[in-house]
Design a protein around this motif. Sequence first.
Motif, short mmCIF file in Angstrom:
data_model
loop_
_atom_site.label_atom_id
_atom_site.label_comp_id
_atom_site.label_asym_id
_atom_site.label_seq_id
_atom_site.Cartn_x
_atom_site.Cartn_y
_atom_site.Cartn_z
N LEU A 178 -10.99 24.09 32.37
CA LEU A 178 -9.60 23.87 31.93
C LEU A 178 -9.52 23.58 30.45
N ILE A 179 -10.59 23.11 29.84
CA ILE A 179 -10.57 22.75 28.43
C ILE A 179 -10.23 23.95 27.55
N HIS A 180 -10.65 25.14 27.97
CA HIS A 180 -10.36 26.33 27.16
C HIS A 180 -8.87 26.63 27.14
N PHE A 181 -8.22 26.45 28.29
CA PHE A 181 -6.77 26.64 28.34
C PHE A 181 -6.06 25.59 27.49
N LEU A 182 -6.51 24.35 27.53
CA LEU A 182 -5.87 23.29 26.76
C LEU A 182 -6.07 23.49 25.26
N VAL A 183 -7.24 23.97 24.86
CA VAL A 183 -7.48 24.23 23.44
C VAL A 183 -6.53 25.30 22.92
N GLY A 184 -6.36 26.37 23.69
CA GLY A 184 -5.44 27.43 23.26
C GLY A 184 -4.01 26.95 23.21
N MET A 185 -3.57 26.21 24.24
CA MET A 185 -2.19 25.77 24.28
C MET A 185 -1.89 24.71 23.21
N SER A 186 -2.89 23.93 22.83
CA SER A 186 -2.66 22.89 21.82
C SER A 186 -2.37 23.48 20.45
N LYS A 187 -2.82 24.69 20.18
CA LYS A 187 -2.55 25.32 18.89
C LYS A 187 -1.12 25.82 18.78
N ALA A 188 -0.49 26.13 19.89
CA ALA A 188 0.82 26.79 19.87
C ALA A 188 1.89 25.97 19.15
N PRO A 189 2.08 24.68 19.45
CA PRO A 189 3.13 23.94 18.71
C PRO A 189 2.86 23.84 17.22
N ILE A 190 1.58 23.75 16.83
CA ILE A 190 1.25 23.67 15.41
C ILE A 190 1.62 24.98 14.72
N PHE A 191 1.23 26.09 15.31
CA PHE A 191 1.58 27.39 14.73
C PHE A 191 3.10 27.56 14.67
N ALA A 192 3.78 27.17 15.73
CA ALA A 192 5.24 27.32 15.77
C ALA A 192 5.90 26.52 14.66
N PHE A 193 5.44 25.29 14.46
CA PHE A 193 6.04 24.45 13.42
C PHE A 193 5.84 25.07 12.04
N LEU A 194 4.63 25.53 11.75
CA LEU A 194 4.36 26.12 10.44
C LEU A 194 5.15 27.41 10.22
N ILE A 195 5.23 28.26 11.23
CA ILE A 195 5.97 29.51 11.10
C ILE A 195 7.45 29.23 10.84
N ALA A 196 8.04 28.32 11.61
CA ALA A 196 9.45 28.01 11.45
C ALA A 196 9.73 27.38 10.08
N VAL A 197 8.86 26.49 9.64
CA VAL A 197 9.05 25.83 8.35
C VAL A 197 8.99 26.84 7.22
N ILE A 198 8.02 27.73 7.26
CA ILE A 198 7.89 28.73 6.19
C ILE A 198 9.09 29.67 6.20
N GLY A 199 9.51 30.12 7.36
CA GLY A 199 10.66 31.02 7.44
C GLY A 199 11.93 30.38 6.89
#
Length: 394
Positions: free
Chosen positions: A328-349
């Motif tokens: 399950l750790i692999h799924f959690l590692v992938g999902m944990s990146k999503a909010p960080i990427f979303a925040f950076l993309i929205a802020v830059i846009g």
Amino acid sequence: MPMSLSADSTPPAPSSVARPGNAELVADEGGGVLRLGGDWTLAHYRRLNQVVDRLRGRAGEAARVDLSALLALDTAGAQLICGLLGSQRVEVLMAEAADVPAERRALLRAVAAALSGQDGGGARRRGSALGDVLEHVGRTMGVFWHHVVGLVGFIGLILETAARVMLQPRRWRVTALVANLEKTALDAVPIIALLTFLVGAVVAFLGATVLADFGASIFTVDLIAYSFLREFGVLLTAIIVAGRTASAFTAQIGSMRANEEVDAIRVLGLDPVELLVLPRVFALMLALPMLTFVAMVSGIVGGMLVSALTLDISPVMFLSRLESNVGLIHFLVGMSKAPIFAFLIAVIGCLEGLRVQGSAQSVGEHTTSAVVQSIFVVIVVDAIAALFCMEMGW
């Protein structure tokens, strides 16, 4: 030695016969006089250029300049005079020449000001190629640092505004949040699912081709699971969202800037960050994890289909292997990146949208910049996260 300018207060009467311009240096007790006469116009440019070239090195010997015989003057002639005397000397002479007609003083001043960045009004600055390259690198690094400082400052402004708004539920923009959530999440599901399904199929084909030679085709299941749960699912989704949503945010806010709607919001006493930025940031932070989950499932389904068709690995065996060997750790590692990427993309846009200056060209330039910056930041942060997780043993 002081310099003076002599000229008739009244321009000479125009002549029906063109008289090509001339210049001569006359020696006298006062240190020499440079007399300019005739028509200094574009029609006689070639001849005048030869005269200027002949006297260019000696014009500095003249203490005074006499324009009394000057008949006609245009921009081309003014440029040649500046080339002969030097832009700085022409500016000084025009400042002291009260008896020269106003229109000629204005023309000579304008041309001298335009040529003031050049040596002698015509000699271009010489520089080395290495110096030019270093200058370009330095300017680029300055622009990069300016972008980094602006991005960090804008992140701080968003966090401060979000903390203030979260304590006042009546100021939550629920309608704007739901509308942006529909555009960023629901409308993006088909393209995310299709793309990751095809990529999952391609990864399965590659795994089957390489691992079959070693009799380890069953490990294709592990390859697909690890790649999509940890990297491909969130990374492909973030890149698609960066190209699709960051550009949309920049274009929307940039168009409002061009139409002065953002200024109107400030005039009404409202905060553009609270009204325009926060709903988009929160919507994307909710949308990207959901899209990442869809991407993971689609990629695994694509790999499972190829495994069933080419490797004789049934879906039941595929899922059983996935359950027993992939933690399950692999799924959690992938999902944990999503909010960080979303925040950076929205802020830059949103930041690039607020930087639009007010023209259609500026909107296009900042939209392109938002997409490039978002993809660059996503890949850099993903690489840093991968190194961190590797060191932590996750």
